[in-house]
Design a protein around this motif. Structure first.
Motif, PDB file in Angstrom:
ATOM      1  N   GLU A 432       5.102   4.059  -8.336  1.00 29.63           N
ATOM      2  CA  GLU A 432       4.822   3.634  -6.961  1.00 29.63           C
ATOM      3  C   GLU A 432       3.981   4.605  -6.147  1.00 29.63           C
ATOM      4  N   TYR A 434       1.012   5.640  -6.248  1.00 27.10           N
ATOM      5  CA  TYR A 434      -0.367   5.262  -5.952  1.00 27.10           C
ATOM      6  C   TYR A 434      -0.437   4.239  -4.819  1.00 27.10           C
ATOM      7  N   SER A 435       0.667   3.573  -4.557  1.00 27.29           N
ATOM      8  CA  SER A 435       0.680   2.485  -3.570  1.00 27.29           C
ATOM      9  C   SER A 435       0.785   3.036  -2.143  1.00 27.29           C
ATOM     10  N   PRO A 436       0.303   2.264  -1.152  1.00 28.78           N
ATOM     11  CA  PRO A 436      -0.432   1.009  -1.315  1.00 28.78           C
ATOM     12  C   PRO A 436      -1.909   1.278  -1.587  1.00 28.78           C
ATOM     13  N   LEU A 437      -2.481   0.496  -2.494  1.00 27.71           N
ATOM     14  CA  LEU A 437      -3.892   0.668  -2.834  1.00 27.71           C
ATOM     15  C   LEU A 437      -4.808  -0.165  -1.949  1.00 27.71           C
ATOM     16  N   ASP A 441      -1.353  -4.780  -0.691  1.00 24.87           N
ATOM     17  CA  ASP A 441      -0.488  -4.163  -1.697  1.00 24.87           C
ATOM     18  C   ASP A 441       0.879  -3.858  -1.087  1.00 24.87           C
ATOM     19  N   ASP A 442       1.921  -3.948  -1.919  1.00 27.49           N
ATOM     20  CA  ASP A 442       3.266  -3.630  -1.448  1.00 27.49           C
ATOM     21  C   ASP A 442       3.375  -2.142  -1.134  1.00 27.49           C
ATOM     22  N   VAL A 443       4.224  -1.820  -0.157  1.00 28.23           N
ATOM     23  CA  VAL A 443       4.431  -0.431   0.260  1.00 28.23           C
ATOM     24  C   VAL A 443       5.767   0.052  -0.295  1.00 28.23           C
ATOM     25  N   PRO A 444       5.797   1.210  -0.956  1.00 26.88           N
ATOM     26  CA  PRO A 444       7.073   1.735  -1.467  1.00 26.88           C
ATOM     27  C   PRO A 444       8.063   1.982  -0.336  1.00 26.88           C
ATOM     28  N   ALA A 453       4.136   9.547  -2.549  1.00 28.72           N
ATOM     29  CA  ALA A 453       2.960   8.749  -2.194  1.00 28.72           C
ATOM     30  C   ALA A 453       2.254   9.350  -0.982  1.00 28.72           C
ATOM     31  N   GLY A 486      -3.411   3.980   3.741  1.00 30.66           N
ATOM     32  CA  GLY A 486      -2.177   4.032   2.960  1.00 30.66           C
ATOM     33  C   GLY A 486      -1.116   4.888   3.632  1.00 30.66           C
TER      34      GLY A 486
END
Length: 684
Positions: A432, A434-437, A441-444, A453, A486
């Protein structure tokens, strides 16, 4: 009126270029026709692997006659000036007329142009389009000078009148003469045939196993694929990009479903899906009961007498070789993860350069771990666990699987972390961090994942700001705008209170980087419908390096401004501020000593004192708990008392005592309003 049909028939056009090429053809031709005076009712563009097609309905039969009057120099101007005007207008001296105007006798040229037949204009526009077509890559072939994405074989170009009579537009491009002839499917109906209109064209092509509309081909593929999967109790893994690509690879789609050999079913589903998609353009078919990828669907470009058995056999042979490689990588990586741990891969990253001014990937990992430990308390994460996760989240970059399929980075890190026996929090962070890309994109939300992140993205930003490699204009080679967005989404989604200034430290670039965040935040909030002046009003307040606090303030102000009381209260504030500012400038003093209720002279003035005292009593605790919405709603309740005060009371009274008291009251109103936002920044 006529209808125009154009087809540019060539060798196979890469699927990734077809959509853009059809739009370019439509734009270049229609723009050229309109510029030449030919208007039309409707235009549509289509593409297959072997042809670009454009249909234009309701095209004028000829361009209109044009009479243009062009103003020139004075009649007594130097001869050279007059000669230049004649050359530019394309007329002789005898064609000029003279008119008396205020500045003297002025020469005018009357330029008359006769309309031209549509066929003549179409030929010019299409030839120019073909010769200047903006292919990303093009080639020359034979002895000609024409460049095209692949060798161009035919040009179909016809005009069909209202009576249904079709006329070939005379055109020759490097020896390729326009005609009314096209060809069907390369294998199933390769013979050439003539067409007389767009409807005739599509009907005959369909009989010749060609569907010119890519959306129709995509729909046919998806329907056939999902029906085949459903019949076997399975589901096709949706992939719109892969669907569009397959539609661009065939003119007559035929879907075939095959089974994956049992020895490869133990591979992670993502590995199977990626391998089949990247190498073979196959759709993955999963078992909904266990999520396992068990079959695949390929799209052939022809029907066969054995119903695709030979095609499937060939595809299976190639697929088995690809999956054998994937299984080899997977088993090797698992052996390393279990026996040596992820640190064995992390150590190798010291030989991988991240940036020549920022060191290796290993150097970067160490910085991320240090930063993760620092910000973990703000996120509510365990500092030691976050730092430990940061040290291994990029280990899979050294794995064989990620070397083969870079798009699996992070995901494979989770599998390898689990194999190495690391805590679930670390495994999740690997996938997770790398998120959100992107914006969708879903956010951790897991604390350790969020911490790593944030550290990952903040390290990128601070690093590149430190070496002065900031985005310029539309150029952002290191995706720093995406990284900043992000960070913003991570902070807001998880309601994290963090001072970015403390993270940046006192570096000389820290103010500029904070401004960069503010610019990204403005874009983010504007997408939420929050006005730019509302954002500016909140940016002017203390604590603007706390993104979550800043957004809470902006959203609360935006909401209160949508109410009548809130908007009117702001107008009352501005009126009070203007009167107060003018008085302070005139008197050379600051009216900030508080007003005394005993000097209230009118009922409206007394009502304002009462409203202010009641509001202040509620606003102060609301601000202390940072409940901006409540504070602003209370502020808006003062609207009636403020309006009544200004309607009935003269601030600049003859009595100095009353005047000072009223100005001090306005100062109190200004102060309490400025606690929530700098309302002077608001427009209107």
């Amino acid at each position: 009126m006529s209808d125009l049909l154009i087809e540019l028939f060539s060798e196979e056009i890469p699927a990734r270029m077809q959509a853009r090429a059809s739009e370019d053809l439509k734009k270049m031709v229609t723009d050229g026709l309109v510029e030449a005076g030919l208007t039309y009712a409707h235009a549509g563009a289509f593409a297959t692997p072997r042809r670009l097609t454009l249909t234009i309905e309701g095209l004028l039969d000829k361009s209109p006659d044009v009479r243009e009057e062009r103003k020139g120099p004075r009649a007594d101007a130097p001869e050279k000036a007059i000669e230049g005007f004649l050359r530019g207008a394309g007329v002789s001296r005898e064609d000029l007329i003279e008119r008396e105007e205020k500045k003297g006798t002025i020469l005018y040229a009357i330029i008359e142009k006769q309309g031209r037949p549509a066929a003549e204009i179409v030929a010019e526009v299409l030839e120019k389009t073909i010769r200047t077509f903006p292919w990303p890559k093009s080639m020359r072939w034979g002895t000609g000078s024409l460049r095209w994405v692949r060798p161009l074989h035919r040009i179909l170009c016809i005009l069909t009148d209202d009576a249904g009579e079709a006329t070939v537009v005379p055109l020759d491009v490097d020896g390729i003469q326009a005609s009314n002839v096209t060809e069907g499917h390369r294998f199933m109906a390769p013979d050439a045939f003539t067409v007389s209109s767009f409807d005739d064209y599509t009907t005959k092509l369909k009989r010749a196993y060609v569907l010119i509309n890519p959306e129709e081909r995509a729909e046919m593929i998806w329907n056939d694929a999902t029906n085949a999967a459903f019949a076997n109790g399975l589901e096709v893994v949706e992939d719109r990009g892969l669907l569009a690509e397959n539609a661009g690879l065939v003119e007559w789609p035929v879907t075939l479903m095959g089974a994956i050999a049992d020895e490869y079913l133990s591979l992670p589903p993502e590995v199977l899906q990626t391998s089949m998609k990247e190498h073979q353009k196959f759709f993955s078919v999963k078992n909904p009961s266990n999520g396992r990828i068990e079959r695949f669907i390929t799209v052939a470009n022809r029907e066969t007498s054995d119903n695709g058995a030979t095609i499937l056999a060939g595809n299976l042979k190639v697929l088995s070789a690809r999956l054998a490689d994937a299984k080899f990588f997977w088993e090797n990586d698992l052996r390393v993860a279990k026996s040596e741990g992820l640190e064995a891969w992390t150590a190798k990253l010291s030989n991988v350069t991240f940036h020549n001014k920022l060191g290796s990937q290993k150097d970067r990992i160490d910085r991320i771990a240090e930063l993760a430990r620092k910000i973990a308390p703000s996120v509510g994460a365990d500092a030691d666990l976050s730092a430990k996760a940061a040290l291994v989240v990029k280990a899979d970059l050294s794995s064989e699987m990620v070397f083969e399929f870079p798009e699996l980075q992070g995901l494979m890190g989770r599998y390898y972390s689990e194999a190495a026996g690391l805590p679930a929090e670390i495994a999740n962070a690997c996938e997770e961090h790398y998120s959100p890309l992107g914006p969708s994109d879903d956010v951790p939300t897991a604390p350790v994942s969020v911490t790593v992140a944030l550290a990952d993205k903040l390290d990128v930003l601070t690093g590149f700001w430190a070496i002065d490699e900031k985005p310029t204009g539309s150029k952002d080679p290191f995706a720093l705008r995406r990284a900043a967005l992000g960070v913003i989404r991570l902070l807001l989604t998880n309601d994290i209170r963090m001072s970015l200034s403390e993270v940046f430290g006192d570096a000389e670039w820290s103010t500029d980087l904070l401004s960069f965040f503010h610019d990204r935040l403005k874009v983010f909030l504007r997408d939420d419908g929050i006005r730019h002046d509302v954002i500016d009003a909140c940016l002017a307040m203390p604590g603007n390096d706390d993104i979550t606090l800043l957004v809470k303030r902006a959203r609360a102000l935006s909401d209160v401004l949508k109410t009548e009381d809130g908007e009117n209260m702001v107008q009352g504030f501005k009126r009070a501020n203007n009167i107060l500012t003018q008085a302070e400038e005139k008197d050379g003093v600051e009216y900030s000593f508080g007003a005394d209720p005993k000097f209230a002279d009118t009922p409206e003035e007394k009502a304002l004192f009462a409203a202010f005292d009641a509001a202040e009593e509620q606003i102060k605790p609301a601000m202390e708990r940072e409940d901006f919405a409540a504070a602003m709603q209370v502020m808006a309740t003062m609207r009636g008392a403020v309006d009544g005060f200004f309607e009935a009371v003269q601030v600049n009274a003859d009595s100095d005592i009353l005047r000072r008291n009223r100005l001090n009251m306005l100062s109190s109103i200004r102060s309490i309003c400025l606690q929530v936002a700098d309302l002077t920044q608001l427009e209107g």
